[in-house]
Every structure is written in structure tokens, then in C-alpha cells.
Design an enzyme around this catalytic site. Sequence first.
Site, PDB file in Angstrom:
ATOM      1  N   LYS A  77       7.406  10.924  -2.929  1.00 52.72           N
ATOM      2  CA  LYS A  77       6.743  10.065  -1.937  1.00 52.72           C
ATOM      3  C   LYS A  77       7.697   9.769  -0.783  1.00 52.72           C
ATOM      4  CE  LYS A  77       4.264   5.620  -1.673  1.00 52.72           C
ATOM      5  NZ  LYS A  77       3.778   4.476  -2.485  1.00 52.72           N
ATOM      6  N   SER A 147      -0.832   3.599  -2.173  1.00 53.89           N
ATOM      7  CA  SER A 147      -0.132   4.227  -1.091  1.00 53.89           C
ATOM      8  C   SER A 147       0.513   5.549  -1.467  1.00 53.89           C
ATOM      9  CB  SER A 147       0.937   3.289  -0.559  1.00 53.89           C
ATOM     10  OG  SER A 147       1.900   3.001  -1.546  1.00 53.89           O
ATOM     11  N   SER A 171      -0.278   0.928  -6.034  1.00 49.17           N
ATOM     12  CA  SER A 171      -0.011   2.193  -5.334  1.00 49.17           C
ATOM     13  C   SER A 171       0.312   3.389  -6.208  1.00 49.17           C
ATOM     14  CB  SER A 171       1.114   1.999  -4.317  1.00 49.17           C
ATOM     15  OG  SER A 171       0.659   1.272  -3.210  1.00 49.17           O
TER      16      SER A 171
END
Lengths: 443, 443
Positions: A77, A147, A171
Site C-alpha cells: 500500500k 483505504s 481500511s
Amino acid sequence: MEAYQLTATQVLARIRDGSLAVEDYARSLLSRIEQRDAAVKAWAYLDPEYVMKQAKALDQMPAEQRGPLHGVAVAVKDVIYTKDMPTQFNSPIYEDHAPTVDAASIAILRKAGALLLGKTTTTEFAATTVGPKTSNPHDPTRTPGGSSSGSGAAVGDFQATLGLGTQTGGSTIRPGSFNGIYAFKPTWNSISREGQKIYALLFDTLGLYARSVADLELLADVFALHDDTPPPETPFRIRGARFAILKTMVWPEVGAGTAAAMDKAAALLRAHGAVVEEIQLPPEFDDMPYYHRVVLHAEGRVSFLPEHRTAADRLHGFLVGHVENEHKYTRAEQLRAWDSMAALRPKMDAIAAGYAAVVTPSVPDEAPKGLENTGSASFCSIWTGLHTPTVNVPGFKGENGLPIGLTLVAPRYHDRHLLAVSKAVGEIFESEGGWNRKSSLGV
Amino acid sequence: MEAYQLTATQVLARIRDGSLAVEDYARSLLSRIEQRDAAVKAWAYLDPEYVMKQAKALDQMPAEQRGPLHGVAVAVKDVIYTKDMPTQFNSPIYEDHAPTVDAASIAILRKAGALLLGKTTTTEFAATTVGPKTSNPHDPTRTPGGSSSGSGAAVGDFQATLGLGTQTGGSTIRPGSFNGIYAFKPTWNSISREGQKIYALLFDTLGLYARSVADLELLADVFALHDDTPPPETPFRIRGARFAILKTMVWPEVGAGTAAAMDKAAALLRAHGAVVEEIQLPPEFDDMPYYHRVVLHAEGRVSFLPEHRTAADRLHGFLVGHVENEHKYTRAEQLRAWDSMAALRPKMDAIAAGYAAVVTPSVPDEAPKGLENTGSASFCSIWTGLHTPTVNVPGFKGENGLPIGLTLVAPRYHDRHLLAVSKAVGEIFESEGGWNRKSSLGV
């Protein structure tokens, strides 16, 4: 079966017995990415040449120097520092930002022999719910969640074998559910968050994605997660085990898909011989969503001050609101939230300790339509605030055929126990829950 | 008076009225450093040419673009990332490590116009008590304390106007006392720790050094520290205010110097019209040092895993011990410590709220002999664990004439209140406590 379809455990076995070269495996993944990227757009940064360079170097490494993840491809990420790739947080302020430093998680993964594929999309600073360009691999008109949008979608779509996400609200778990994969949020601060952009210090947790629990166990070994009592060598037995079904204080937000999944989960566990009880949390837990929100805003007020000072016009309004304390939360309110959550943690541990795991929703329903909004974190933020480990176990589906997972919860620092239970539960949910990853993607 | 002797508030006034150029001020500091560096050795990295380049650029900046710290020289502890200077943590693993990224605190200071002088010495990762090369400016045979050794010594020795430290046990307050300066540990996580190497997430706090409380207030403005109730515009009045004298559960470790300072402080406050009460903490606080130690080791076990994995042979044995859990602390023990401390925080706030401030030791005594060991954090770690703001107020001296300070404590998020009280208390301690900074250094 193509190499890109393998789990990490399978990849490792084939690399070890010489039947698969890292280079061939990497090429298989890159070809899958090439084929699917236009539809899914999971990557914020990916350099195929650099991937192949890493793969070749790994193949040349003498056997005795190889680590426990030798060659396994990991999607990272883009809020986690990598010294050899940009880290841009999906923020215009940090366009082309490429600090030459590895996050703690990355240093550990590199040493373990991981092949770092690239950086995956995120909402701005992993802090807003505005979706990046990424689509849900199971339906390109829907969000992959956020996210950790890109890592969830990439692992869900077989573009990466493992993925790193983060969770401050929901997330990690939410994309896990939306993309039909296993998502593991370990106990807070059981893995170093060094080099992972801060949103809320008390909540931010590194999250791990895989398509099997065995792969999560491999990562748990690499990150040195240890319970006080190691799980027994023999697999966890569902028969005779006690499970709690917990709808929580945010149950009014549930949709038909998750409600049906909860019912089906209870029925499946019972059918396999488990004792399943529906429980409720004591009323003092009712304010958990409020406490989470207050602390989130209060900590974001601190975390985004540098960006607010240097480039407020390029910071999302939601985060400007944090720094400017738009809700006028007082310090007293913030402390009451902080202290109340702290007092609830051992209470939740005591409740969860009565069961093999607590089964609770991951998300309100299957992934919603559109890419603009990454969905609700309501069912997850409770657990982020309580610091418990959680695993999203996939296997169910919503009315549009999209994946739905459920969350298993255990007391803090019972991470290995939770993984052992999730493995047994996952076998049941995945074979009898009604949703199948490979048929969904036609692979 | 030479420019290097000025406080930040004085420097700002002179730069604003045009009587001092940043360049001349920088040159004065560099000349002080050149003269004193062989004795004090406060710097891990300092490039005079780069300092002058920054100073010239600041002088050329139009008035309307200047920030609230325009031109003020800050020393930065070498565990805090600076994009234009190396960050080496006093670790052989990170020799010449220079990631191109600023910590949140540095980004905020740069935007405010600070002149970043250089990086100051620290114990390894701000985590051991093994002294770096740095000497106490008041006696080169003694330690300046640690782990913020260089920042404490540099500000104490007039080589920097302001300094950044960090505190996980006593690493900001202890050098404050040993070097005879004001040291401020704000409420935990009230300033972003982004870009500051992690030791224990629950304790690590950015610390601030200055030679006046007005300068700390300037920094508190820059870092947006706000209480619920702003302190009144008029200076805090000692007369009629209530102070608590608190010896704490670690009082048996006190030496003659601090014991005398505590008595003198009480007498001075009474002489100035304050109501001074000796208080004790309830017995449930007795285990605070143990709780702090357990959490410190448990969090260090996580934080130093990357270094242990990649370069254990170059990691200090104390930290190897953390990662290998040498004391065999269980997760249950760790959680009990975490949760017990969390429960004590609001209780401490309630006690401290009854007083203008709680007066308590900063250190057992004046700086000990030798540079090998940076001294004891016993009196500080309680407050680091309780997350309260603390200020070391200098003014007293030990039997060898070296500085001794005392700590003032306020409830969490009463940082501005604490600074206002520290200013009034500091005026008394500094004028009547018996120790004088300038005469000690002959400046």
C-alpha cells in the site's frame, strides 16, 4: 494452473523443490497484471523491469541464504515507505515523493526474501473515503473498498500473492470483504508501524492480505507474532468449539447480504458441531463508534498539521477539517474517549476469551456501486479502537453475487489463535458459503 | 551581548527590528560552536556552509513570507528525519543513512522559518543509557544526560538557541536538569511523532529545549498546542496558588542535591505566597515504574525487530534483549501494564488538577561523573507513562555546583497552563535557587 494463481505457501513449496523459478513466477504475475490492469487499476507504481531484476537476483541467491518468504510477491500500500519506489500517499502534495528509506515492515519482508511487486493505490493518506482509480475485480463498476483499495484488489484479482494494507477505521477488513480475500488486522502495535504514514497513532495498524490463512500464518511467523500459548500443532476443531455471534451497536446499518451471511455462518458452524450463541455487548460499549470518531479527529488534527501548514490548498477538505477541529471537540472530550476506550479493551478481551472467536460483520453489505466512495467502516472501527486482532473470512455473497466476508475477533495478543480458528472456519465458509473466488474471476 | 547568547524571543525581536541579520546570528553561533565543540562534542552532523546558506536565504526572504520562528537556530536530535542532513540514530547500522524526508516536526519548523543548525548526538536509537561522545558543558568529566545528550548540551552551552529531543523514559527532562535548561515534554501525541524513530509507541514524545519559558511558548504556538481553556493574558501569579510537592514511589533513589532542591523549592514558593502541600500518590501508582518497564520492553521487542533481523550483531545487547524478550514478559503481563497505566492516567489528571502544578524531582541528583552512562530515568518515566506534560525548571545546584532542575507536572492537555506556571516558577528558581547559567559558563 498458472503460477499467478498460487498461494504463497504453494509458491514457496515449488520454489523450494525447484519446480518454479522466481523469474517465471514473476513473469506470470506481470502477465496477469498486464491483462487486468486496465480494468482494475490497482497500482500506484509498478516497474516490471525492476520486478524482474529482483526476481533474477532472488533466483541467484544460494539456498542457505534464502528467507522464509523467498520469492513471494507482495503488493505494498502506498502509505508505506519503500526505499526503491516512490511513496506518494495519493496526495498531490507528495507527487513523486521517494524517500530512500524502508518501513519496518518492508525491511522485515525484504530480509525474508519477499519480491516487492509495487505500490498499490490508497485513498488520500489512507484517511478519506474518496476512492482512487481502482475498481473491484469482481465488478468494475464497484469500489474495491478503501483505504487499502489497491492491495485488496490486487490480491483479490490474483495480481499479487500477498498484500500489505493498513487500518485506522476499516481500511484492511473492508477491502478484504469486498474483494473476497482473507484480511488480517493484528493486535495494535504487534507489528512495527515505523515508516507507515500516521493518521491516528492509537488506531493505525498494518494489515495483511492473502488468499489463504496458511499464507497469513506465514506472514505472522515473519513478523514474529506470538501468543502466550502457542496454538496446538493439530488443526483447530470446529466440533465442540464455542462461537459468539455479535451484531454490535451498529447493526442498524446492516444490509441484506451481511444479515444473510451472519445467519448462514451461524447455521454452518452449528451444522459442523460448534456451539453458537448470540451475544450482546454491555451498554457501556454503545459509545465506541463515537469514541473512535473523536480520537480519530483529534489525532488527525496532529498528524496533518505539517501538510496543513505547508500546502493546505492541496489537502482534502476532510483532513483540513481535522486540523481545524471543525467539530470543536474539546481536549476533555478527547481524553474521555481515549480513556473510555482504554477501559473497554480488557473488558472486550474478557468477553472474547469465552469463545473460540466472536463472529461479527465486516461491512454492511457487498461492495457498493461506484468508485467515488469506498464504503462504510462502521463495523470495523469498533475493533480498531479495541485493538483486538480481527480476520475477514470470505465465502458468502450478496444479492449481486459479489463477495461478503465476516469478521472473526479474538482477545488482544491471541493473533495466532485467531488465525488457527480462521483457517478452520474459512474452510467451511469458502466451501459452503456460496461464493467462489475462482469462478467469480473465471481463473 | 553576543548574538549566540540570546533567547529565541530576543533573536526574533532583533531580526524583526532589523538590528540583527540571520547571517550574523548564525555566524555568532558557529563561532561559539567552533570554540566549544572540542570540549562538548554535541553534534553528530553539522555543516557550517549549509548553515550559512540557510541563513542567507532567510535574510533574503521578504518580510511578508517570514514565519514565527524566522531565523531562529534549532538543534535536532539525530533520531528525527531531516531531508537535507543524515539521520544516523548513533547506530552503526545506519552510518551515513540519509533518507530524503522530513519528520513532521521538522516540516513544521522549516515552514515557521527555523534555521536548522545540525543533528545532535543521542544514545543508540534514543534507547540505551550508553553515552555518546558528548560532555556536560558545565563539567566536561560528566555526562550531559541522555538520550537527548547533544540537544541538551548544545542549548545548555549556548551553541543552539532551541533544541529538539525525545523522551521515552527520561530522555528530555534528564538532560534538561543536567544542562541547566528548560525542557518541555508535552502531552503524549500532542505533536506528531511522524519521522521520529520509534522505540515505544505509547511513550515516545517529542521534547523541546530552550533557555527561557517564553521560547517554549513560542514553540508551543508553532506546534499548535492548545488547552481547552487558554491561560489568561496576565502572567500567572504565584501568590495564592496551590502547589503540590510529590516525592513519588522512587524517592529512595534521590540524592542530596535533589532532596535539597525540593526543600528549597517548597520554601521559595511559600516565601512568594504560594500554598504548598506535600502529597503522596495512592498505592495503586506504586507499580508505575514496573508497568513502564514492561511496556518499554514489549514495545521495543516490536520496534527493533527489523534491525535484529538484518544486523543483530550491530545492535546493542540491551535492544537485542528487548527483541528476544530476555525478561520473558508475557502478553498478559504486558496488557496488564498497558491497561493499568491507562486507568491511572485520568486519576493522575484529577490529582494534578487540584494544583497549579505538581513539583517533583527531574533526576536523582546533579549529572554523575563519566560519559559512559547517561544517568537514571526513574523520576521521569512515571510521567512519560502517564502522558502528562512536564517541564524541567532549572535553578538549583548540587554539591559540585552543577545544575539541578525540578519537574512541574500538570494534567494531560494542560500544556499551556503548565508553561504559564513554569514561567512564574522559573523566575523564582532561577533568581533564588542558587545556580546561574551564565556564571557557570563564564559567558
